[in-house]
Design a protein around this motif. Sequence first.
Motif, PDB file in Angstrom:
ATOM      1  N   SER A 166      45.070  41.618  37.423  1.00 22.20           N
ATOM      2  CA  SER A 166      44.940  42.704  35.648  1.00 22.20           C
ATOM      3  C   SER A 166      45.566  43.391  35.029  1.00 22.20           C
ATOM      4  O   SER A 166      46.069  43.912  34.829  1.00 22.20           O
ATOM      5  CB  SER A 166      43.415  42.406  35.266  1.00 22.20           C
ATOM      6  N   THR A 167      45.260  44.751  36.147  1.00 27.49           N
ATOM      7  CA  THR A 167      46.441  45.827  35.849  1.00 27.49           C
ATOM      8  C   THR A 167      45.898  46.432  37.698  1.00 27.49           C
ATOM      9  O   THR A 167      45.517  46.083  38.328  1.00 27.49           O
ATOM     10  CB  THR A 167      45.011  46.940  35.562  1.00 27.49           C
ATOM     11  N   PRO A 168      47.040  47.620  38.172  1.00 22.79           N
ATOM     12  CA  PRO A 168      47.073  47.639  39.523  1.00 22.79           C
ATOM     13  C   PRO A 168      45.835  48.318  40.181  1.00 22.79           C
ATOM     14  O   PRO A 168      46.080  48.183  40.694  1.00 22.79           O
ATOM     15  CB  PRO A 168      47.766  49.351  39.351  1.00 22.79           C
ATOM     16  N   GLU A 169      44.893  48.863  39.320  1.00 19.83           N
ATOM     17  CA  GLU A 169      44.069  48.966  40.155  1.00 19.83           C
ATOM     18  C   GLU A 169      42.848  48.086  40.243  1.00 19.83           C
ATOM     19  O   GLU A 169      41.824  47.976  41.330  1.00 19.83           O
ATOM     20  CB  GLU A 169      43.259  49.793  38.598  1.00 19.83           C
ATOM     21  N   ASP A 170      42.730  47.126  40.161  1.00 15.37           N
ATOM     22  CA  ASP A 170      42.190  45.910  40.168  1.00 15.37           C
ATOM     23  C   ASP A 170      42.908  44.757  41.279  1.00 15.37           C
ATOM     24  O   ASP A 170      42.571  43.710  41.396  1.00 15.37           O
ATOM     25  CB  ASP A 170      41.368  45.304  39.891  1.00 15.37           C
ATOM     26  N   THR A 171      44.212  45.532  41.745  1.00 14.38           N
ATOM     27  CA  THR A 171      44.834  44.601  42.517  1.00 14.38           C
ATOM     28  C   THR A 171      44.022  44.241  43.948  1.00 14.38           C
ATOM     29  O   THR A 171      43.629  42.985  44.498  1.00 14.38           O
ATOM     30  CB  THR A 171      46.137  45.045  42.991  1.00 14.38           C
ATOM     31  N   ALA A 172      42.525  45.057  44.522  1.00 11.22           N
ATOM     32  CA  ALA A 172      42.429  44.381  45.780  1.00 11.22           C
ATOM     33  C   ALA A 172      41.229  43.721  45.165  1.00 11.22           C
ATOM     34  O   ALA A 172      40.842  42.314  46.077  1.00 11.22           O
ATOM     35  CB  ALA A 172      41.445  46.001  46.149  1.00 11.22           C
ATOM     36  N   ASP A 173      40.638  43.304  43.916  1.00  9.67           N
ATOM     37  CA  ASP A 173      39.775  42.777  43.256  1.00  9.67           C
ATOM     38  C   ASP A 173      41.013  41.090  43.182  1.00  9.67           C
ATOM     39  O   ASP A 173      39.951  39.744  44.272  1.00  9.67           O
ATOM     40  CB  ASP A 173      39.048  43.214  42.417  1.00  9.67           C
ATOM     41  N   ALA A 174      41.551  41.220  43.636  1.00  5.45           N
ATOM     42  CA  ALA A 174      42.121  40.116  42.991  1.00  5.45           C
ATOM     43  C   ALA A 174      42.668  39.747  44.347  1.00  5.45           C
ATOM     44  O   ALA A 174      42.099  37.913  43.883  1.00  5.45           O
ATOM     45  CB  ALA A 174      43.547  40.391  42.005  1.00  5.45           C
ATOM     46  N   ALA A 175      42.997  39.991  45.228  1.00  6.11           N
ATOM     47  CA  ALA A 175      43.198  39.844  47.540  1.00  6.11           C
ATOM     48  C   ALA A 175      41.886  39.305  47.978  1.00  6.11           C
ATOM     49  O   ALA A 175      41.701  38.610  47.930  1.00  6.11           O
ATOM     50  CB  ALA A 175      43.917  40.943  48.163  1.00  6.11           C
TER      51      ALA A 175
END
Length: 119
Positions: A105-114
Amino acid sequence: MASGPVLVIGLDPVRIPGWDPEPVVAAIARGQARFEAHGIEADLCLVVPDETAEATIVAALAAKDYACVVVGGGIRKHEPLLELFEQVVNLVRRHAPGAAIAFNSTPEDTADAALRWLR
């Protein structure tokens, strides 16, 4: 679920004309720090929507056997970039068929997406 390195494909905020890149650069750095906190290797592939994007993405996909590829919201959410988004998804399917595909959703939640697809 797979485990292994992650590739993040997004727009290069420094090379996109007409907007201040600093907030996005800072958010990307915070997102990368979250990967480090989770002990996950994450590489960035930042592109501009031009004729160089495909070659840049293919080279990044070929660099490692990625477990997951996260496609950034800048590519996915901006309707004029719909063709680039389709191109990215199809390049991942072709060049990293074993990788899960995730969306942030944002660059900051990229780890959550992965993490939804890892471990």
